[in-house]
Every structure is written in C-alpha cells, then in structure tokens.
Design a protein around this motif. Structure first.
Motif, PDB file in Angstrom:
ATOM      1  N   PRO A  42       0.881  -1.536   0.198  1.00  0.00           N
ATOM      2  CA  PRO A  42       0.003  -0.179   0.049  1.00  0.00           C
ATOM      3  C   PRO A  42       0.993   1.206  -0.081  1.00  0.00           C
ATOM      4  O   PRO A  42       1.746   1.550   0.872  1.00  0.00           O
ATOM      5  CB  PRO A  42      -0.806  -0.182   1.201  1.00  0.00           C
ATOM      6  N   CYS A  43       0.465   2.108  -1.067  1.00  0.00           N
ATOM      7  CA  CYS A  43       1.238   3.352  -1.068  1.00  0.00           C
ATOM      8  C   CYS A  43       0.769   4.228  -2.245  1.00  0.00           C
ATOM      9  O   CYS A  43       0.084   3.845  -2.966  1.00  0.00           O
ATOM     10  CB  CYS A  43       2.805   3.136  -1.240  1.00  0.00           C
ATOM     11  N   SER A  44       0.871   5.587  -1.973  1.00  0.00           N
ATOM     12  CA  SER A  44       0.274   6.565  -2.706  1.00  0.00           C
ATOM     13  C   SER A  44       1.244   6.844  -4.098  1.00  0.00           C
ATOM     14  O   SER A  44       2.369   6.587  -3.835  1.00  0.00           O
ATOM     15  CB  SER A  44      -0.013   7.737  -1.933  1.00  0.00           C
ATOM     16  N   ARG A  45       0.539   7.751  -5.000  1.00  0.00           N
ATOM     17  CA  ARG A  45       1.317   8.101  -6.152  1.00  0.00           C
ATOM     18  C   ARG A  45       2.182   9.161  -5.580  1.00  0.00           C
ATOM     19  O   ARG A  45       3.679   9.022  -6.247  1.00  0.00           O
ATOM     20  CB  ARG A  45       0.147   8.405  -6.926  1.00  0.00           C
ATOM     21  N   ASN A  46       1.941   9.912  -4.911  1.00  0.00           N
ATOM     22  CA  ASN A  46       2.815  10.986  -4.262  1.00  0.00           C
ATOM     23  C   ASN A  46       3.984  10.525  -3.612  1.00  0.00           C
ATOM     24  O   ASN A  46       4.983  11.066  -3.644  1.00  0.00           O
ATOM     25  CB  ASN A  46       2.128  12.005  -3.438  1.00  0.00           C
ATOM     26  N   TYR A  47       3.924   9.416  -2.960  1.00  0.00           N
ATOM     27  CA  TYR A  47       4.868   8.877  -1.723  1.00  0.00           C
ATOM     28  C   TYR A  47       5.677   8.031  -3.038  1.00  0.00           C
ATOM     29  O   TYR A  47       7.027   8.244  -2.813  1.00  0.00           O
ATOM     30  CB  TYR A  47       4.239   7.731  -1.048  1.00  0.00           C
ATOM     31  N   VAL A  48       5.409   7.329  -3.974  1.00  0.00           N
ATOM     32  CA  VAL A  48       6.245   6.771  -4.911  1.00  0.00           C
ATOM     33  C   VAL A  48       7.132   7.866  -5.627  1.00  0.00           C
ATOM     34  O   VAL A  48       8.063   7.777  -5.984  1.00  0.00           O
ATOM     35  CB  VAL A  48       5.637   5.909  -5.853  1.00  0.00           C
ATOM     36  N   ALA A  49       6.276   8.922  -5.858  1.00  0.00           N
ATOM     37  CA  ALA A  49       6.992  10.017  -6.598  1.00  0.00           C
ATOM     38  C   ALA A  49       8.261  10.759  -5.784  1.00  0.00           C
ATOM     39  O   ALA A  49       9.107  11.046  -6.376  1.00  0.00           O
ATOM     40  CB  ALA A  49       6.043  10.986  -7.261  1.00  0.00           C
ATOM     41  N   LYS A  50       7.899  10.853  -4.721  1.00  0.00           N
ATOM     42  CA  LYS A  50       8.864  11.490  -3.782  1.00  0.00           C
ATOM     43  C   LYS A  50      10.047  10.629  -3.589  1.00  0.00           C
ATOM     44  O   LYS A  50      11.350  10.986  -3.569  1.00  0.00           O
ATOM     45  CB  LYS A  50       8.097  11.733  -2.339  1.00  0.00           C
ATOM     46  N   LEU A  51       9.880   9.315  -3.399  1.00  0.00           N
ATOM     47  CA  LEU A  51      11.021   8.339  -3.247  1.00  0.00           C
ATOM     48  C   LEU A  51      11.661   8.242  -4.482  1.00  0.00           C
ATOM     49  O   LEU A  51      12.882   8.246  -4.525  1.00  0.00           O
ATOM     50  CB  LEU A  51      10.386   6.863  -2.898  1.00  0.00           C
ATOM     51  N   MET A  52      10.934   8.115  -5.664  1.00  0.00           N
ATOM     52  CA  MET A  52      11.693   8.246  -6.806  1.00  0.00           C
ATOM     53  C   MET A  52      12.554   9.527  -7.261  1.00  0.00           C
ATOM     54  O   MET A  52      13.730   9.130  -7.681  1.00  0.00           O
ATOM     55  CB  MET A  52      10.842   8.070  -8.150  1.00  0.00           C
ATOM     56  N   GLN A  53      12.201  10.497  -6.870  1.00  0.00           N
ATOM     57  CA  GLN A  53      12.798  11.893  -6.986  1.00  0.00           C
ATOM     58  C   GLN A  53      13.954  11.725  -5.891  1.00  0.00           C
ATOM     59  O   GLN A  53      15.138  12.228  -6.317  1.00  0.00           O
ATOM     60  CB  GLN A  53      11.938  13.039  -6.304  1.00  0.00           C
ATOM     61  N   GLN A  54      13.976  11.138  -4.638  1.00  0.00           N
ATOM     62  CA  GLN A  54      14.933  11.175  -3.778  1.00  0.00           C
ATOM     63  C   GLN A  54      16.454  10.136  -4.219  1.00  0.00           C
ATOM     64  O   GLN A  54      17.262  10.461  -3.995  1.00  0.00           O
ATOM     65  CB  GLN A  54      14.739  10.557  -2.440  1.00  0.00           C
ATOM     66  N   GLU A  55      15.818   9.017  -4.948  1.00  0.00           N
ATOM     67  CA  GLU A  55      16.647   7.938  -5.438  1.00  0.00           C
ATOM     68  C   GLU A  55      17.051   8.423  -6.696  1.00  0.00           C
ATOM     69  O   GLU A  55      17.724   7.500  -7.438  1.00  0.00           O
ATOM     70  CB  GLU A  55      15.973   6.744  -5.400  1.00  0.00           C
TER      71      GLU A  55
END
Length: 93
Positions: A42-55
């Motif tokens: 379970p995760c939101s689109r914004n959470y995934v986007a934030k993690l992708m940006q950090q990585e």
C-alpha cells in the motif's frame, strides 16, 4: 533497530527499483504505484514520486510526434510545361 517508517521506506524503494527495472525504465510514479498496489504494497502515487525523486529514478520520455507530409503529395507533381517563374511576386497595380 531502525523505526518502522524507515524499514517501510527501504522496502518500498527496493520494490520501486525492481518494478522500474522490470518495465525497462518506462514506468513513472503513477504506473509504479498501481503495480505496487497489485503486489500488495500500500502506497500513494505522491509517496512513490517522492521516493523516486530522492533516489534519482526517472522514467524515459516517449518519442515526440513529428509531422511529415504524405509521400504521395510530392510524387504526383505536374511538370512546369509553361515555364512560368513562380519565385517573383506580381506587380502591385
């Protein structure tokens, strides 16, 4: 022992990288979030986007659309039988 939030973040980043590699870098945050939902993460689109940006994970851009004239428009051009010159502008009278 790290806090549960950090453990979840590390686990989600690993799944994001696996999903990103599986789809050859073509999926962005919305599609990866859907894939993670299907995997039971379970995760939101914004959470995934934030993690992708950090990585520094970024999806490849698709090919742009380029307009080209139809080929048959250039083939059936009539010959200039009257030898008229169309480069000059007519006189203003």
């Amino acid at each position: 022992m790290p806090p549960p939030r950090t453990i979840r973040k590390i686990r989600t980043i690993e799944k994001i990288r696996e999903t990103f590699a599986e789809f050859k870098g073509r999926y962005g945050a919305p599609r990866i979030a859907c894939e993670l939902h299907e995997l039971g993460e379970p995760c939101s689109r914004n959470y995934v986007a934030k993690l992708m940006q950090q990585e520094h994970i970024k999806a490849k851009n698709g090919k742009g659309f380029r307009y080209s004239q139809p080929v048959e428009g250039n083939i059936n051009v009539a010959a200039n039988l009257l030898k008229r010159c169309f480069d000059r502008l007519p006189d203003d009278r």
